[in-house]
Design an enzyme around this catalytic site. Structure first.
Site, PDB file in Angstrom:
ATOM      1  N   SER A 169      25.820  28.065  50.836  1.00  0.00           N
ATOM      2  CA  SER A 169      25.494  29.455  51.131  1.00  0.00           C
ATOM      3  C   SER A 169      26.482  30.031  52.141  1.00  0.00           C
ATOM      4  O   SER A 169      27.683  30.070  51.881  1.00  0.00           O
ATOM      5  CB  SER A 169      24.042  29.549  51.618  1.00  0.00           C
ATOM      6  OG  SER A 169      23.572  30.866  51.564  1.00  0.00           O
ATOM      7  N   GLU A 218      20.981  32.840  40.334  1.00  0.00           N
ATOM      8  CA  GLU A 218      21.061  33.470  41.651  1.00  0.00           C
ATOM      9  C   GLU A 218      22.142  34.541  41.697  1.00  0.00           C
ATOM     10  O   GLU A 218      23.113  34.510  40.938  1.00  0.00           O
ATOM     11  CB  GLU A 218      21.312  32.423  42.733  1.00  0.00           C
ATOM     12  CG  GLU A 218      22.644  31.698  42.645  1.00  0.00           C
ATOM     13  CD  GLU A 218      22.842  30.752  43.814  1.00  0.00           C
ATOM     14  OE1 GLU A 218      22.575  31.165  44.955  1.00  0.00           O
ATOM     15  OE2 GLU A 218      23.264  29.590  43.589  1.00  0.00           O
ATOM     16  N   HIS A 266      18.587  29.067  44.609  1.00  0.00           N
ATOM     17  CA  HIS A 266      19.685  29.070  45.572  1.00  0.00           C
ATOM     18  C   HIS A 266      19.691  27.754  46.360  1.00  0.00           C
ATOM     19  O   HIS A 266      18.663  27.330  46.883  1.00  0.00           O
ATOM     20  CB  HIS A 266      19.501  30.260  46.513  1.00  0.00           C
ATOM     21  CG  HIS A 266      20.514  30.364  47.600  1.00  0.00           C
ATOM     22  ND1 HIS A 266      21.847  30.633  47.357  1.00  0.00           N
ATOM     23  CD2 HIS A 266      20.401  30.253  48.949  1.00  0.00           C
ATOM     24  CE1 HIS A 266      22.494  30.690  48.505  1.00  0.00           C
ATOM     25  NE2 HIS A 266      21.640  30.454  49.487  1.00  0.00           N
TER      26      HIS A 266
END
Length: 285
Positions: free
Chosen positions: A108, A204, A234
């Site tokens: 991320s 996502e 995610h």
């Protein structure tokens, strides 16, 4: 976790945790190592939330993992987080590691930090062995993500979430009288960046960032492999081993990291990975 060994490392402006799975040799500069930047929107999470993930990755890659506890928004800017990761890299270099023994990894927001760090290192003549990203944020700009079809299927991020996210980043960049420019790594892609592996969910919204990063890296000749996992959330790897696809992903990433830091596997590791893969470089789109 009982199947790992960890120690706290003090850096100039933050700390880090040095993890290794049971059976992995200590970080003595003789073999591969990974510098891990955790996700959490630059706002939350840390070494504890990612303990299981990095321990599994350490096991599959057979390398120690230096997990950065970088400074976070809103008290600190993203640029300060990049500075902390830069310090973590040079700590590893001070332990005797060569650039080609170090993998930059993250999930991320950690994907952003991995690429931004690689670009800063390239500017001073350092090229790590590889970049590995899971569900990476690669672009701060919110509009492309808010208009992506997956904004309706993403289980974690809504359009309004990106409004709040960008606002927090902008405010953090102006704290204490500063006015920092918000850095966009994808605007600074250059030849010479490390070979890159990206794993992302097909559902996502950060699929947009992953594909855009892969295209831009490939356009300047950087070996890049993008693997899309249908139907996952995610950073689904953080749910391993409960989510078996997460375990499969971490195994594949671990193999890539292990080969990328093995001098006997180079330079065939990158080309060989594409030949064996169902998703070769030509499939990036």
């Amino acid at each position: 976790r009982p199947d790992s060994v960890c120690a706290t490392i003090r850096l100039p402006r933050c700390t880090a945790r040095l993890f290794r799975a049971a059976g992995v040799l200590p970080a003595d500069g003789s073999r591969g190592v990974a510098l891990y930047m955790h996700g959490g929107a630059f706002l939350t999470c840390g070494a504890n939330t990612h303990h299981r993930l990095v321990t599994m990755l350490s096991k599959y890659a057979d390398v120690p993992m230096l997990v950065m506890k970088y400074r976070m928004i809103p008290k600190h800017s993203i640029d300060e987080a990049i500075n902390d990761c830069y310090d973590g890299y040079w700590w590893l270099r001070a332990q005797g590691y060569r650039p080609d023994q170090i993998v930059l990894a993250g999930d991320s927001a950690g994907g952003y930090l991995s690429l931004a760090l690689a670009e800063r290192l390239l500017a001073v003549g350092e090229q790590p062995a590889a970049i590995v990203c899971m569900s990476p944020l690669m672009q701060i700009a919110k509009a492309p993500k808010q208009s992506h079809p997956n904004i309706r299927s993403d289980a974690m991020f809504s359009a309004k979430a990106f409004d709040a996210f960008v606002d927090l980043i902008a405010r953090a960049a102006k704290r204490n009288g500063r006015s920092e420019e918000i850095y966009e790594p994808l605007d600074h892609i250059k030849p010479g960046l490390p070979p890159t592996l990206i794993h992302v969910s097909g559902c996502e919204v950060l699929l947009h960032d992953a594909r855009l990063a892969a295209r831009r890296l490939a356009a300047v000749g950087v070996p890049v492999h993008l693997q899309v996992w249908p139907g996952q959330m995610h950073v689904f790897q953080i749910a391993a081993p409960m989510v078996r696809e997460g375990t499969r992903s971490l195994r594949q990433i671990g193999t890539y990291m292990r080969e990328a830091t093995d001098p006997k596997a180079k330079p065939s590791v990158v080309q060989g990975y594409y030949r064996k893969s169902r998703w070769p470089l030509a499939s990036v789109r």
